[in-house]
Scaffold this active site. Structure first.
Site, PDB file in Angstrom:
ATOM      1  N   ASP A  46       0.833  -1.207   0.000  1.00  0.00           N
ATOM      2  CA  ASP A  46       0.000   0.000   0.000  1.00  0.00           C
ATOM      3  C   ASP A  46       0.865   1.253   0.000  1.00  0.00           C
ATOM      4  OD1 ASP A  46       0.982  -0.586   2.534  1.00  0.00           O
ATOM      5  OD2 ASP A  46      -0.869  -0.103   3.587  1.00  0.00           O
ATOM      6  N   ASP A 106       7.298   3.890   3.016  1.00  0.00           N
ATOM      7  CA  ASP A 106       7.578   5.103   3.790  1.00  0.00           C
ATOM      8  C   ASP A 106       9.095   5.151   4.020  1.00  0.00           C
ATOM      9  OD1 ASP A 106       7.582   7.156   5.642  1.00  0.00           O
ATOM     10  OD2 ASP A 106       6.086   6.310   6.950  1.00  0.00           O
ATOM     11  N   PHE A 109       0.729  11.685   7.201  1.00  0.00           N
ATOM     12  CA  PHE A 109       0.089  10.382   7.431  1.00  0.00           C
ATOM     13  C   PHE A 109      -1.225  10.314   6.647  1.00  0.00           C
ATOM     14  CE2 PHE A 109      -2.204   7.128   9.885  1.00  0.00           C
ATOM     15  CZ  PHE A 109      -1.233   6.139   9.877  1.00  0.00           C
ATOM     16  N   ARG A 157     -10.031   1.797   6.901  1.00  0.00           N
ATOM     17  CA  ARG A 157      -9.682   0.976   5.733  1.00  0.00           C
ATOM     18  C   ARG A 157     -10.801   0.936   4.699  1.00  0.00           C
ATOM     19  NH1 ARG A 157      -5.020  -1.727   7.317  1.00  0.00           N
ATOM     20  NH2 ARG A 157      -4.914  -2.398   9.489  1.00  0.00           N
TER      21      ARG A 157
HETATM   22  P1  XMP Z   1       8.082   1.650   6.130  1.00  0.00           P
HETATM   23  O1  XMP Z   1       8.457   2.882   6.914  1.00  0.00           O
HETATM   24  O2  XMP Z   1       8.691   0.417   6.709  1.00  0.00           O
HETATM   25  O3  XMP Z   1       6.541   1.565   6.373  1.00  0.00           O
HETATM   26  O4  XMP Z   1       8.338   1.815   4.654  1.00  0.00           O
HETATM   27  C1  XMP Z   1       5.752   0.793   5.668  1.00  0.00           C
HETATM   28  C2  XMP Z   1       4.492   0.508   6.442  1.00  0.00           C
HETATM   29  O5  XMP Z   1       4.186   1.554   7.381  1.00  0.00           O
HETATM   30  C3  XMP Z   1       2.825   1.849   7.353  1.00  0.00           C
HETATM   31  N1  XMP Z   1       2.642   3.255   6.962  1.00  0.00           N
HETATM   32  C4  XMP Z   1       1.481   3.909   6.927  1.00  0.00           C
HETATM   33  N2  XMP Z   1       0.225   3.489   7.201  1.00  0.00           N
HETATM   34  N3  XMP Z   1      -0.593   5.637   6.675  1.00  0.00           N
HETATM   35  C5  XMP Z   1      -0.798   4.364   7.068  1.00  0.00           C
HETATM   36  O6  XMP Z   1      -1.948   4.008   7.292  1.00  0.00           O
HETATM   37  C6  XMP Z   1       0.623   6.140   6.398  1.00  0.00           C
HETATM   38  O7  XMP Z   1       0.754   7.320   6.039  1.00  0.00           O
HETATM   39  C7  XMP Z   1       1.718   5.218   6.532  1.00  0.00           C
HETATM   40  N4  XMP Z   1       3.070   5.362   6.323  1.00  0.00           N
HETATM   41  C8  XMP Z   1       3.575   4.127   6.598  1.00  0.00           C
HETATM   42  C9  XMP Z   1       2.225   0.874   6.373  1.00  0.00           C
HETATM   43  O8  XMP Z   1       1.767  -0.243   7.071  1.00  0.00           O
HETATM   44  C10 XMP Z   1       3.354   0.463   5.491  1.00  0.00           C
HETATM   45  O9  XMP Z   1       3.218  -0.810   4.927  1.00  0.00           O
HETATM   46 MG    MG Z   2       1.781  -2.018   4.462  1.00  0.00          MG
END
Ligand code: XMP
Ligand code: MG
Length: 184
Positions: A105, A108, A157, A170
């Site tokens: 999805d 980050d 976020f 969701r």
């Molecule tokens: P990283 O930092 O490991 O993060 O790349 C990946 C996971 O962090 C969650 N994530 C978010 N979930 N809104 C969300 O609902 C956001 O803005 C967000 N940023 C990171 C998500 O689970 C993703 O797979």
């Molecule tokens: Mg995810």
């Protein structure tokens, strides 16, 4: 579209479902060009990617397989960098000698993908690429940027279309962005 409140946070409309559908069309076209003859394994990262993955595979008209994994990495809205496997891939599944497309999805910091790549490489998976609906390049500090992504977004976020805040949001068909607290 108006603002929504989830728990203690307010979110404003950001990406409309029509834009998401249009980008998903383009991603499906690009993936078809690369993967149509390759019988890829799509590896969907739960929970957040479930809606994007469903809409994406609906547009892929070629042989493929779908598997699911679930990783946990997030506490509230801060990326913790601590990742664990909640639901893993079955041991019997052979990952060698075939293209694997990770479906996310959002990417980050990229630490989740680093963790996943390490796990898959330990099982001899070497043809790996990622398609992510969203990408936050300003936060990214990983080794494996997504080869395909729908939208490059600033570090705010976001929720909706599979993405949650503390388990909620969701089911929203559009994506909403958290308002900076000064604007609430
Ligand atoms: P990283 O930092 O490991 O993060 O790349 C990946 C996971 O962090 C969650 N994530 C978010 N979930 N809104 C969300 O609902 C956001 O803005 C967000 N940023 C990171 C998500 O689970 C993703 O797979
Ligand atoms: Mg995810």
């Amino acid at each position: 579209m108006s603002n929504i409140t989830l728990q203690d946070r307010v979110f404003s409309p950001y990406l409309h479902q029509a834009e998401i559908a249009q980008r998903t069309d383009s991603l499906a076209q690009a993936l078809t060009e690369v993967y149509a003859q390759q019988f890829p394994l799509l590896l969907v990262v739960l929970k957040g990617a479930f809606r994007f993955a469903a809409d994406l595979v609906a547009r892929l008209d070629f042989p493929l397989e779908v598997e699911f994994i679930r990783l946990a990495s997030y506490e509230n809205s801060q990326s913790s960098g601590q990742i664990r496997t909640v639901l893993g891939l079955e041991d019997r599944l052979s990952l060698e000698d075939r293209p694997i497309l990770i479906v996310e999805d959002i990417v980050d910091t990229g630490l989740t993908l680093d963790f996943l790549y390490a796990q898959l490489q330990a099982r001899q998976a070497h043809q790996l690429a990622t398609v992510s609906l969203l990408f936050k390049p300003d936060n990214f500090r990983g080794e494996h940027p997504p080869a395909y992504f729908g939208f490059s977004i600033p570090p705010a976020f976001v929720v909706g279309y599979g993405l949650d805040y503390q388990g909620q949001g969701r089911q929203l068909n559009d994506i909403f962005r958290e308002k900076p607290s000064a604007e609430v």
